[in-house]
Design an enzyme around this catalytic site. Sequence first.
Site, short mmCIF file in Angstrom:
data_model
loop_
_atom_site.label_atom_id
_atom_site.label_comp_id
_atom_site.label_asym_id
_atom_site.label_seq_id
_atom_site.Cartn_x
_atom_site.Cartn_y
_atom_site.Cartn_z
N SER A 123 12.31 -41.17 -11.38
CA SER A 123 13.74 -41.03 -11.10
C SER A 123 14.32 -42.25 -10.40
O SER A 123 13.66 -42.88 -9.56
CB SER A 123 13.94 -39.81 -10.21
OG SER A 123 15.22 -39.81 -9.63
N GLU A 125 16.25 -41.97 -8.09
CA GLU A 125 16.26 -41.63 -6.66
C GLU A 125 15.21 -42.42 -5.89
O GLU A 125 15.31 -42.57 -4.67
CB GLU A 125 15.98 -40.13 -6.48
CG GLU A 125 17.20 -39.24 -6.47
CD GLU A 125 18.02 -39.36 -5.18
OE1 GLU A 125 19.24 -39.55 -5.31
OE2 GLU A 125 17.45 -39.26 -4.08
N TYR A 147 12.66 -35.52 -1.92
CA TYR A 147 12.52 -35.55 -3.38
C TYR A 147 12.20 -36.97 -3.86
O TYR A 147 11.28 -37.17 -4.65
CB TYR A 147 13.82 -35.05 -4.03
CG TYR A 147 13.90 -35.30 -5.52
CD1 TYR A 147 13.29 -34.44 -6.44
CD2 TYR A 147 14.58 -36.42 -6.03
CE1 TYR A 147 13.36 -34.68 -7.81
CE2 TYR A 147 14.65 -36.66 -7.40
CZ TYR A 147 14.04 -35.80 -8.28
OH TYR A 147 14.10 -36.05 -9.62
P1 NAP Z 1 15.72 -29.14 -14.22
O1 NAP Z 1 16.80 -28.70 -15.16
O2 NAP Z 1 15.84 -28.82 -12.76
O3 NAP Z 1 14.34 -28.53 -14.75
C1 NAP Z 1 13.19 -28.52 -13.97
C2 NAP Z 1 12.13 -27.70 -14.68
O4 NAP Z 1 10.93 -27.67 -13.87
C3 NAP Z 1 12.52 -26.23 -14.92
O5 NAP Z 1 12.06 -25.86 -16.20
C4 NAP Z 1 11.73 -25.49 -13.85
O6 NAP Z 1 11.45 -24.16 -14.17
C5 NAP Z 1 10.46 -26.33 -13.85
N1 NAP Z 1 9.61 -26.10 -12.68
C6 NAP Z 1 9.97 -26.16 -11.38
N2 NAP Z 1 8.92 -25.90 -10.60
C7 NAP Z 1 7.86 -25.66 -11.41
C8 NAP Z 1 6.50 -25.32 -11.20
N3 NAP Z 1 5.99 -25.16 -9.98
N4 NAP Z 1 5.68 -25.19 -12.27
C9 NAP Z 1 6.18 -25.32 -13.52
N5 NAP Z 1 7.46 -25.62 -13.79
C10 NAP Z 1 8.29 -25.79 -12.74
O7 NAP Z 1 15.50 -30.71 -14.32
P2 NAP Z 1 15.95 -31.74 -15.48
O8 NAP Z 1 17.31 -32.26 -15.14
O9 NAP Z 1 15.67 -31.15 -16.80
O10 NAP Z 1 14.96 -32.95 -15.19
C11 NAP Z 1 13.67 -33.00 -15.79
C12 NAP Z 1 12.75 -33.90 -14.97
O11 NAP Z 1 13.32 -35.20 -14.90
C13 NAP Z 1 12.55 -33.47 -13.53
O12 NAP Z 1 11.24 -33.84 -13.15
C14 NAP Z 1 13.54 -34.31 -12.75
O13 NAP Z 1 13.12 -34.47 -11.41
C15 NAP Z 1 13.48 -35.59 -13.54
N6 NAP Z 1 14.69 -36.43 -13.51
C16 NAP Z 1 15.89 -35.87 -13.85
C17 NAP Z 1 17.01 -36.68 -13.90
C18 NAP Z 1 18.36 -36.11 -14.28
O14 NAP Z 1 19.37 -36.78 -14.01
N7 NAP Z 1 18.42 -34.95 -14.91
C19 NAP Z 1 16.91 -38.05 -13.60
C20 NAP Z 1 15.66 -38.57 -13.28
C21 NAP Z 1 14.54 -37.75 -13.25
P3 NAP Z 1 12.47 -22.95 -13.80
O15 NAP Z 1 13.44 -22.88 -14.95
O16 NAP Z 1 11.57 -21.79 -13.70
O17 NAP Z 1 13.15 -23.31 -12.51
N1 GDD Z 2 25.16 -31.68 -5.79
C1 GDD Z 2 26.29 -32.14 -5.25
N2 GDD Z 2 27.26 -31.24 -4.87
N3 GDD Z 2 26.45 -33.46 -5.10
C2 GDD Z 2 27.63 -33.90 -4.58
C3 GDD Z 2 28.65 -33.03 -4.18
C4 GDD Z 2 28.45 -31.62 -4.32
O1 GDD Z 2 29.30 -30.80 -3.99
N4 GDD Z 2 29.68 -33.78 -3.72
C5 GDD Z 2 29.33 -35.05 -3.82
N5 GDD Z 2 28.08 -35.14 -4.33
C6 GDD Z 2 27.34 -36.38 -4.53
C7 GDD Z 2 25.96 -36.37 -3.85
O2 GDD Z 2 26.10 -36.68 -2.47
C8 GDD Z 2 25.24 -37.45 -4.66
O3 GDD Z 2 25.46 -38.71 -4.07
C9 GDD Z 2 25.90 -37.40 -6.04
O4 GDD Z 2 27.06 -36.56 -5.90
C10 GDD Z 2 25.03 -36.85 -7.14
O5 GDD Z 2 24.44 -35.64 -6.73
P1 GDD Z 2 23.65 -34.67 -7.74
O6 GDD Z 2 24.47 -34.39 -8.94
O7 GDD Z 2 23.16 -33.52 -6.94
O8 GDD Z 2 22.46 -35.58 -8.27
P2 GDD Z 2 21.44 -36.58 -7.53
O9 GDD Z 2 21.86 -37.96 -7.87
O10 GDD Z 2 21.27 -36.24 -6.11
O11 GDD Z 2 20.07 -36.22 -8.24
C11 GDD Z 2 19.98 -36.07 -9.66
O12 GDD Z 2 19.72 -37.33 -10.26
C12 GDD Z 2 18.44 -37.89 -9.91
C13 GDD Z 2 18.36 -39.25 -10.61
O13 GDD Z 2 18.96 -40.23 -9.82
C14 GDD Z 2 18.88 -35.05 -9.96
O14 GDD Z 2 18.90 -34.74 -11.33
C15 GDD Z 2 17.51 -35.59 -9.61
O15 GDD Z 2 16.51 -34.68 -10.06
C16 GDD Z 2 17.37 -36.94 -10.36
O16 GDD Z 2 16.10 -37.49 -10.11
#
Ligand code: NAP
Ligand code: GDD
Length: 319
Positions: A123, A125, A147
């Site tokens: 990520s 992050e 995280y």
């Molecule tokens: P998500 O919608 O939160 O999905 C996370 C998945 O992990 C869900 O299917 C959840 O199952 C499963 N999970 C959680 N704990 C588990 C456990 N102990 N054993 C098995 N499965 C478990 O996340 P996403 O947005 O699809 O992201 C996919 C991956 O990419 C994650 O690793 C995330 O950290 C990473 N990532 C995401 C982003 C982004 O912007 N979306 C960016 C960079 C990296 P449940 O449905 O049961 O909760």
């Molecule tokens: N969730 C949330 N809720 N975020 C807010 C809000 C609010 O009400 N208001 C402002 N934000 C700002 C947060 O402070 C953050 O800086 C930004 O919006 C994005 O927040 P999220 O959408 O919660 O995502 P994230 O960037 O913290 O994390 C996501 O992206 C990562 C990749 O950079 C997640 O998908 C992580 O799993 C992923 O790794």
Amino acid sequence: MPTALITGITGQDGSYLAELLLSKNYKVVGVARRSSTVTNERINHLLDDITVVQGDLHDQGSLLSLIEEYEPTEVYNLAAQSFVPTSWNQPALTGDITAIGVTRILEAIRFVNPRIRFYQASSSEMFGKVLEVPQKEDTPFYPRSPYGVAKVYGHWITVNYRESFNMFATSGILFNHESPRRGLEFVTRKISDGVAKIKLGLTKELRLGNLEAQRDWGFAGDYVEAMWRMLQQDIPESYVIGMGETHAVREFCEIAFGHVDLDYKEFVVQDERFYRPAEVDLLISDPTKARTELGWEPAVGFKELVTMMVDADLERLKR
Ligand code: NAP
Ligand code: GDD
């Protein structure tokens, strides 16, 4: 027929990746953890075509036996505790799933068949309090949340298994990617859902945290294509995947409300409850390596993403 095993199949990315791999004639095995309620909302439309099995990243034995039984050629580790604010409330659990969980699955692969190709969902992050702008594969990490710290571990253990055991272990450093299937607590979906509710008269305001935070947002459907491409290379490496542009949360609000002829300033309320103990202020990717080596090109731009999400929430709520 290649077989892919996907952890996190019930998540946003798991559902898009499963669709992509089915279109490429893969057999898809999705790992879901046991829960008292079914969380198949995102994959209901795929259940006739994929195999969903129970397993948990906490549990080494379940991962070992699944890999033994289904003999995947590729494993995509998408499972994680992925919501950043929760990682301050549940830091040990986040570490156990998002960090050590990666070691458990790598160990399962190493014992059963070290030739299996592995993708780790790393990520942006990890860049946190960024040490370089834009961020690329060799930018040093400075995570700002439990995280982010856990993801740094997951990234380095993947690199370490690649180097120690000559395994095909890749790490995709993905910047934020969104879609109508994004969880409701993430800011983009919270906004699109809030806009739709306000437009339909279901609520009057939207409470958000830091509107100045900037993210490099893309469409999840485009990003799963990059995951697959990483596993088709000759040599396993790490790749940054992003759009190469950044936008503030405020701008996301402006476009989302503007799309339904509303002014966000009349509805958005800043609320301290949604501020974080430590913030990641500015993320912007340099995806040059992915574009040149993987030939990866995203199809959906920022504005299109915002309006797609608002339209989908309007449709859903009207139904
Ligand atoms: P998500 O919608 O939160 O999905 C996370 C998945 O992990 C869900 O299917 C959840 O199952 C499963 N999970 C959680 N704990 C588990 C456990 N102990 N054993 C098995 N499965 C478990 O996340 P996403 O947005 O699809 O992201 C996919 C991956 O990419 C994650 O690793 C995330 O950290 C990473 N990532 C995401 C982003 C982004 O912007 N979306 C960016 C960079 C990296 P449940 O449905 O049961 O909760
Ligand atoms: N969730 C949330 N809720 N975020 C807010 C809000 C609010 O009400 N208001 C402002 N934000 C700002 C947060 O402070 C953050 O800086 C930004 O919006 C994005 O927040 P999220 O959408 O919660 O995502 P994230 O960037 O913290 O994390 C996501 O992206 C990562 C990749 O950079 C997640 O998908 C992580 O799993 C992923 O790794």
